[in-house]
Scaffold this active site. Structure first.
Site, PDB file in Angstrom:
ATOM      1  N   HIS A  10       0.883  -1.273   0.136  1.00 28.19           N
ATOM      2  CA  HIS A  10      -0.012   0.108  -0.008  1.00 28.19           C
ATOM      3  C   HIS A  10       0.610   1.162  -0.224  1.00 28.19           C
ATOM      4  CE1 HIS A  10      -3.510  -2.329   1.820  1.00 28.19           C
ATOM      5  NE2 HIS A  10      -3.465  -2.540   0.539  1.00 28.19           N
ATOM      6  N   MET A  55      -5.383 -10.795  17.405  1.00 29.79           N
ATOM      7  CA  MET A  55      -6.028 -10.588  18.743  1.00 29.79           C
ATOM      8  C   MET A  55      -7.338 -11.551  18.821  1.00 29.79           C
ATOM      9  SD  MET A  55      -4.421  -8.672  20.911  1.00 29.79           S
ATOM     10  CE  MET A  55      -5.893  -8.328  22.024  1.00 29.79           C
TER      11      MET A  55
END
EC number: 2.3.1.-
Length: 310
Positions: free
Chosen positions: A158, A276
């Site tokens: 990106h 997570m």
């Protein structure tokens, strides 16, 4: 052409950066696999034998460094979300506002440092290179924290906050100036009550190539823009040869990057997810290690007892 390359070409031709593929596209990647393991000892055995390791990272790997993501609830700069500012149209309408936003992000990043996850990856790359083994980092992040940590083999799909591209001549250049131009000094405050600076275009960052003086833009891939085909080709080559893939701190929902690891897994290569929470791709992988990347990744990438250190 390999399976990854042909599928990637089809998807990239239809999906631009920041967009999610349709449900029909997602169904093509569904694989019937057993639930992923969280057995670190088993992962370490696979890691010890791997010769070419590809590590795909997303915003989660930088979250522990205090990097704002501008995604989800509360992810605003002033009264705008990133997807309202990070577009070619927004820049064409109001380059001053967009540059204030990116100037703010650049200044924030200059105060941030790599966390244990970045460092573990960089140290692993350095150590394994001495053993004739390779590590490549394929990141969706634009913050350059992998580079700061010492990662050398880095593919930034990106772009980077610290590179600019001229809208006139197309020149791409590294730029770490603070501020990036005098007119942006002290600008970019994120408070919603802050007024736009309304900086004239001629006072915004300008190209320094001889005789150009064109308006610079951040060298990042904006919403609605396609990924750089040269970078994609390099990613394809690395994923074709990898014999172990790690997915670190990424939600696995933004295409085309979300398809990278599932395609590697589809050809039988072990994939380990460090995140997570579980993601839509978790059940397609051999391993899943929940928790902060800065906690789970260092022991995973530490020297294995069978390694020969030269």
């Amino acid at each position: 052409m390999c399976l990854f390359q042909s599928t990637a070409r089809r998807l990239v031709s239809q999906v631009h950066c920041g967009l999610k593929a349709s449900s029909s596209k997602k169904q093509k990647f569904c694989l019937e696999m057993a639930r992923p393991s969280s057995n670190m000892a088993d992962f370490r055995e696979v890691f010890a034998k791997a010769k070419h390791i590809a590590i795909i990272t997303g915003a989660g790997v930088s979250a522990e460094s205090g990097v704002p993501t501008f995604r989800g609830a509360g992810g605003f700069w002033r009264k705008w979300q990133a997807q309202e500012l990070a577009t070619p149209g927004a820049f064409a309408r109001n380059p001053s506002r967009v540059w204030e936003f990116y100037h703010y992000r650049r200044e924030v990043m200059l105060s941030k440092h790599p966390n244990p996850a970045h460092i573990a990856i960089a140290e692993c790359e350095k150590r394994l290179s001495k053993q004739g083994r390779s590590v490549v980092v394929i990141t969706q992040n634009i913050d350059e924290l992998h580079r700061k940590a010492g990662t050398r083999h880095l593919l930034e799909i990106h772009g980077s906050l610290f590179k600019t591209r001229c809208t006139s001549c197309g020149n791409v250049a590294a730029n770490y100036k603070s501020p990036i131009c005098p007119a942006l000094a002290g600008k970019g405050a994120p408070d919603p009550d802050t007024e736009d600076a309304a900086i004239p275009v001629e006072d915004l960052p300008q190209c320094e190539e001889d005789g150009c003086n064109g308006l610079l833009r951040p060298h990042v891939v904006w919403f609605g823009e396609a990924l750089d085909p040269g970078v994609l080709t390099a990613v394809e080559k690395e994923l074709d040869i990898c014999d172990l893939c790690l997915v670190v701190g990424t939600s696995s929902v933004v295409y085309p990057a979300a398809m990278f690891a599932p395609q590697v897994s589809a050809r039988g290569v072990p994939v380990a997810e460090f995140n997570m929470e579980t993601t839509p791709a978790t059940d397609r992988f051999r391993f899943h290690f929940p928790g902060p990347c800065g906690t789970t990744l260092p022991p995973a990438l530490a020297r294995h007892e069978t390694e020969i250190i030269t």
